[in-house]
Design an enzyme around this catalytic site. Sequence first.
Site, PDB file in Angstrom:
ATOM      1  N   ALA A  13     -29.422  -2.356  -5.178  1.00 14.29           N
ATOM      2  CA  ALA A  13     -29.491  -2.304  -3.721  1.00 14.29           C
ATOM      3  C   ALA A  13     -30.842  -1.802  -3.218  1.00 14.29           C
ATOM      4  O   ALA A  13     -31.158  -1.978  -2.041  1.00 14.29           O
ATOM      5  CB  ALA A  13     -28.376  -1.404  -3.193  1.00 14.29           C
ATOM      6  N   SER A  15     -33.889  -1.964  -5.523  1.00 15.34           N
ATOM      7  CA  SER A  15     -34.989  -2.607  -6.249  1.00 15.34           C
ATOM      8  C   SER A  15     -34.437  -3.683  -7.173  1.00 15.34           C
ATOM      9  O   SER A  15     -33.236  -3.720  -7.465  1.00 15.34           O
ATOM     10  CB  SER A  15     -35.784  -1.583  -7.081  1.00 15.34           C
ATOM     11  N   ARG A  17     -35.681  -6.287 -10.769  1.00 18.93           N
ATOM     12  CA  ARG A  17     -36.688  -6.521 -11.811  1.00 18.93           C
ATOM     13  C   ARG A  17     -36.286  -7.719 -12.650  1.00 18.93           C
ATOM     14  O   ARG A  17     -35.101  -8.069 -12.743  1.00 18.93           O
ATOM     15  CB  ARG A  17     -36.874  -5.299 -12.702  1.00 18.93           C
ATOM     16  N   ASP A 236     -23.364  -5.739 -11.697  1.00 19.02           N
ATOM     17  CA  ASP A 236     -24.220  -4.909 -12.547  1.00 19.02           C
ATOM     18  C   ASP A 236     -23.441  -3.820 -13.277  1.00 19.02           C
ATOM     19  O   ASP A 236     -23.790  -3.457 -14.407  1.00 19.02           O
ATOM     20  CB  ASP A 236     -25.392  -4.320 -11.758  1.00 19.02           C
ATOM     21  N   THR A 237     -22.369  -3.320 -12.662  1.00 15.57           N
ATOM     22  CA  THR A 237     -21.560  -2.319 -13.365  1.00 15.57           C
ATOM     23  C   THR A 237     -20.861  -2.928 -14.575  1.00 15.57           C
ATOM     24  O   THR A 237     -20.774  -2.292 -15.634  1.00 15.57           O
ATOM     25  CB  THR A 237     -20.514  -1.714 -12.414  1.00 15.57           C
ATOM     26  N   THR A 258     -27.842   4.367  -7.897  1.00 17.93           N
ATOM     27  CA  THR A 258     -27.574   4.513  -6.470  1.00 17.93           C
ATOM     28  C   THR A 258     -26.104   4.862  -6.262  1.00 17.93           C
ATOM     29  O   THR A 258     -25.752   5.727  -5.459  1.00 17.93           O
ATOM     30  CB  THR A 258     -27.922   3.214  -5.722  1.00 17.93           C
ATOM     31  N   ASN A 295     -15.479   4.558  -7.671  1.00 16.48           N
ATOM     32  CA  ASN A 295     -16.821   4.633  -7.095  1.00 16.48           C
ATOM     33  C   ASN A 295     -17.113   6.040  -6.590  1.00 16.48           C
ATOM     34  O   ASN A 295     -16.260   6.655  -5.934  1.00 16.48           O
ATOM     35  CB  ASN A 295     -16.953   3.671  -5.920  1.00 16.48           C
TER      36      ASN A 295
END
Length: 486
Positions: A13, A15, A17, A236-237, A258, A295
């Site tokens: 959220a 950045s 890459r 991503d998790t 984050t 979360n």
Amino acid sequence: MTILNIAAVDLGASSGRVMLATYHTEQQQISLTEMHRFKNQLHRRNGHDCWDLVYLENAIVTGLQKILQNHTALHSIGIDTWGVDYVLLDKNGDIVGDSYAYRDARTEGVMAKVQQEFGKEAIYRKTGIQFLTFNTLYQLKAMVDENPQWLPQVADFVMIPDYLNFRLTGVLNREYTNATTTQLVNVNTDNWDQDLLDYLGLPRSWFGQIRHAGRNVGQWQSGQQSVPVMSVASHDTASAVIASPLSDEYSAYLCSGTWSLMGLDRKQVCNDEQAMNANITNEGGIDGHYRILKNIMGLWLFQRLCAERNIADIPTLVQQASQETAFESLINPNDERFLNPPSMVEAIQQYCREHQQTVPENTAQLARCIFDSLAMLYRQVAEELSTLQKHPISRLHIVGGGSQNEFLNQLCADICGFDVIAGPIEASVLGNVGCQLMALDQLHTAAEFRQIVSKNFPLKRFKFRPHFVDKELFNRKWQQFQQFSK
């Protein structure tokens, strides 16, 4: 010796890459090289917080082209991102409306309305997903109520990583792990829940077929080169959990960034009343497993603090925070006021005033408040997970960028009462790579890949210290913290 070159695109959220993973198949060695890093931030559009998807797509392509410009032959590409956010497409594949971000305020009050109209217990029994105000279910309800003029234009609904795959390949895919974050997938069928779609008044044709990770989606064409794009665990998790080197059946993971996401890797769901009351989620994984997790607002609070106070030297601030008095001020990091306040500093200070605590003033005091509070919440969630698995958590594996915060790692071990193992840092990237290796028929299960991760990346242990602070003080502060979440 065969060498595979794999591009892992990992978007968070704040950045993104593009990483190049080099995998030596015979020795099972992995090395990572960062090829391109870029910022990701919210943009105000028509009075709402939105994502700039054109910018993100261009940044991804720039990173991929950097790999090719190094005369590296790419064998595959995979994309993972955050969850819950989506894109609406028309019949030509163009975006309808705005690409809202989950921190946008338009869903305020929507979750309570949906729970009242559809039934909280019914939603949880169907989906097993925790109740968060920004879940896709409530985002779509807000969209239907506020922008009904969009509906006739829409042909497809896709999650953010599926949209980016579509932009690379021209092929629409609905990947399972991210689809489950919507609170629209039935946990018993692993398919879209028709009753919830009917409640929203949305056609089933928008949503397509959900497919599991580990397959070829299509081809990305760059000049004369054509590279397979693989469907990875695109939340991503989910990717980070695949790369978490869980040491036994009672160990838990904490994906720290984050957001902090603490949970268990299990074959059975937990969607009973006890799990619902603890607001535990059952997100889809791979190998028939589920991510039984919760979360936690995570280092978002610390990131916002550093941004507001213009802190560039993070290690020094963490060191200063470690010297401040323990438990002087505590907050509930999951309080909704911390989701996206105008000022994180003022939100923390106001919380402390409301709860008759010492108000942290300097940056180190504010950071200490955040770290103490996160560790307390980690303990609370660990106890809830231990109850669900009917066995104490044996140890906690902290992965992701937050695993570099050694002070918070040790604080977590001391407050939770078990050892912490930190690493790997690049867990979501590695899980992305692991799924691509499965799609390339190099591996077959997450368990195989976790062994490779443990062999290739250093892990650090933080041992539980029973007497790290005065026991009476801690017990008093623990009781106080537990009142915050009631």
